[in-house]
Design an enzyme around this catalytic site. Structure first.
Site, PDB file in Angstrom:
ATOM      1  CG  ASP A  56      -0.300   0.227   2.528  1.00  0.00           C
ATOM      2  OD1 ASP A  56       0.952   0.177   2.602  1.00  0.00           O
ATOM      3  OD2 ASP A  56      -1.006   0.446   3.505  1.00  0.00           O
ATOM      4  CG  ASN A  64      -6.337  11.575  -0.958  1.00  0.00           C
ATOM      5  OD1 ASN A  64      -5.896  12.008  -2.002  1.00  0.00           O
ATOM      6  ND2 ASN A  64      -7.221  10.610  -0.903  1.00  0.00           N
ATOM      7  CG  HIS A  69     -10.159  13.492  -2.252  1.00  0.00           C
ATOM      8  ND1 HIS A  69      -9.875  12.304  -1.633  1.00  0.00           N
ATOM      9  CD2 HIS A  69     -10.777  14.272  -1.328  1.00  0.00           C
ATOM     10  CE1 HIS A  69     -10.318  12.343  -0.390  1.00  0.00           C
ATOM     11  NE2 HIS A  69     -10.862  13.526  -0.170  1.00  0.00           N
ATOM     12  CG  ASP A  73      -8.552  10.351  -7.576  1.00  0.00           C
ATOM     13  OD1 ASP A  73      -8.456   9.617  -6.560  1.00  0.00           O
ATOM     14  OD2 ASP A  73      -9.635  10.833  -7.969  1.00  0.00           O
ATOM     15  CD  GLU A  99      -4.489   3.457   1.363  1.00  0.00           C
ATOM     16  OE1 GLU A  99      -4.179   3.210   2.532  1.00  0.00           O
ATOM     17  OE2 GLU A  99      -5.661   3.679   1.026  1.00  0.00           O
TER      18      GLU A  99
END
Length: 113
Positions: A56, A64, A69, A73, A99
């Site tokens: 991860d 974030n 966001h 992304d 993630e």
């Protein structure tokens, strides 16, 4: 014949969408679950080995929160590109969660992973 071809193309696209993570374009967890079952059965049948890499993004929530966001992304999309470029054609890279990512490596003992 043209209508049949169009229906087949739409069916293929729907199938592709059903196994692909929308953001990263990696396989989704549904596809991973099916693929790992098949790979495990294949390995048992042939006496081969496979490996799984699960990882991860550390501190992703903080990233974030700090950057937004959209930036999060973008980071996930870029990471997905790195994963795609780093695996073999027979490997199965998937987005496992927010993630979290997982890669199935067929015919690969732990040392090779």
């Amino acid at each position: 014949a043209k209508i049949v071809g169009l229906a087949a193309a739409k069916g293929k696209k729907l199938e592709e969408l059903s196994v692909t993570d929308e953001l990263t374009k990696l396989f989704n967890v549904r596809h991973y679950n099916n693929a790992i079952k098949l790979e495990h059965e294949r390995a048992e049948r042939h006496g081969s080995k496979y490996s799984i890499i699960l990882f991860d993004v550390d501190n992703f929530k903080n990233y974030n929160d700090k950057n937004g966001h959209i930036a999060g992304d973008k980071l996930l999309k870029e990471l997905a590109e790195v994963i795609k470029a780093s695996v073999r054609n027979i490997d199965i890279p998937a987005r496992y969660g927010g993630e979290e990512f997982i890669v199935v490596l067929p015919n690969t003992p732990s040392r090779g992973a």
